[in-house]
Design an enzyme around this catalytic site. Structure first.
Site, PDB file in Angstrom:
ATOM      1  N   HIS A 101       0.850  -1.182   0.000  1.00 16.92           N
ATOM      2  CA  HIS A 101       0.000   0.000   0.000  1.00 16.92           C
ATOM      3  C   HIS A 101       0.894   1.242   0.000  1.00 16.92           C
ATOM      4  CE1 HIS A 101      -3.073  -2.893   0.866  1.00 16.92           C
ATOM      5  NE2 HIS A 101      -2.536  -3.178   2.053  1.00 16.92           N
ATOM      6  N   HIS A 175       3.775  -7.358   1.554  1.00 18.76           N
ATOM      7  CA  HIS A 175       3.103  -8.372   2.354  1.00 18.76           C
ATOM      8  C   HIS A 175       2.145  -9.212   1.509  1.00 18.76           C
ATOM      9  CE1 HIS A 175       0.312  -4.924   2.406  1.00 18.76           C
ATOM     10  NE2 HIS A 175      -0.651  -5.827   2.449  1.00 18.76           N
ATOM     11  N   ARG A 195      -0.671  -4.612  -6.494  1.00 16.82           N
ATOM     12  CA  ARG A 195      -0.204  -6.002  -6.602  1.00 16.82           C
ATOM     13  C   ARG A 195       1.072  -6.029  -7.430  1.00 16.82           C
ATOM     14  NH1 ARG A 195      -5.436  -6.787  -8.961  1.00 16.82           N
ATOM     15  NH2 ARG A 195      -7.023  -7.069  -7.351  1.00 16.82           N
TER      16      ARG A 195
END
Length: 312
Positions: A101, A175, A195
């Site tokens: 993010h 992550h 992604r």
């Protein structure tokens, strides 16, 4: 006021499953689809939590936040046009994409929203893995090469937590949640995910899911090596500028109340059962908003409860 309960919003995901039925006894919207996320508390333009019953039945969270803020939530939150956090339950039956993010200082320039979050492991299968940070010594050049040859997973650090563990995921931390987890996620009110690798699989539409390689490379903290699961500081699991999450271990008969009488909190019943002063019972897997000045809730059985509050 009684605690306020919202109707969850269920999100279909290629990596999801049906554990919300099995573990929490919920009725999912479609008997054949994989549901990976239950959005429990959300105030976004296109997704709204709606009150299930009681005084505010049928009201959206945004309405409560806009028109009843001081009465329900308390003083000091005037700088937030929307309720500032989003709370989910994630059911991962397959690996999620390796993702990141955007950090606060980059989010606007990348066209996204920053998203710091924390995960509480409500349930997991033996040997289930979380992927967090990079393996020691991996450089940005190494990582870029791994994207080209499809070996990104070899660069990412893996941990094997147990139920009851937690970990803080700051914006910028690479992550992924592996298969076999039921996780309570507390996060900023954001829905931006970049992604970088999706295990070379197809989405529910039969096509490869979109990747965001340039945005991911700009966002990843390439100095974040081999983090471990967090060690609680007393009751506290996570504290940051956006939320505070405490884990309360209650014996049967003990009570829980808002940390400050003049402000609300959100409770997540991770295990056990709570009862309100009016006799309403809240089971494992339920989320409730305890309004400003709300009465204590009693543990009917030994219970583990997450208590989420907002900093000013």
């Amino acid at each position: 006021m009684e605690p306020i309960i919202f109707t969850p919003l269920y999100m279909e995901r290629v990596w999801g499953g049906r554990e919300l039925e099995h573990v929490y006894g919920r009725s999912l919207p479609d008997p054949s689809l994989p549901f990976g996320e239950a959005w429990e508390i959300v105030d976004r333009e296109n997704e709204q939590s709606v009150v299930t019953g009681g005084t505010y039945a049928g009201a959206a969270l945004h309405d409560l936040w806009t028109n009843h803020r001081e009465e329900i939530f308390g003083l000091g939150y005037q700088n937030h046009p929307r309720f500032p956090i989003l709370i989910k339950v994630l059911d991962a039956r397959d690996d999620l994409s390796i993702q990141v993010h955007p950090p606060v200082h980059l989010a606007d320039s990348l066209g996204g929203e920053p998203k710091t979050e924390m995960w509480y492991i409500a349930d997991c299968e033996p040997d289930a893995k979380l992927y967090v940070g990079l393996k020691n010594g991996i450089t940005r050049d190494d990582f870029e090469k791994s994207i080209a040859d499809g070996t990104v997973a070899d660069c990412v650090h893996a941990v094997e937590p147990k139920a009851g563990d937690s970990i803080f995921i700051a914006s910028g931390r690479l992550h992924a949640i592996g298969a076999g987890f039921l996780i309570h996620e507390i996060q900023q009110n954001s829905d931006t995910t970049y992604r970088v690798f999706d295990w070379n699989r197809l989405g529910l539409d039969g096509k490869p899911r979109e990747l965001h390689v340039a945005e991911s490379l700009a966002s990843i903290d390439f100095h974040d090596f081999e983090p471990t699961m967090d060690t609680p500081l007393g009751d506290n699991l996570a504290s940051c500028d956006y939320f505070k999450t405490d884990r309360k271990l209650l014996n049967a008969g003990e009570s829980i109340v808002n940390p400050r009488e003049d402000r609300f909190s959100i409770l997540s019943v991770a295990n056990g059962q709570l009862e309100s002063a009016e006799g309403t019972r809240f089971e494992k897997g339920q989320f409730l908003l305890v309004p400003r000045g709300g009465a204590p809730l009693k543990a009917v059985a030994d219970s583990t409860v997450l208590q989420i509050t907002l900093p000013l």
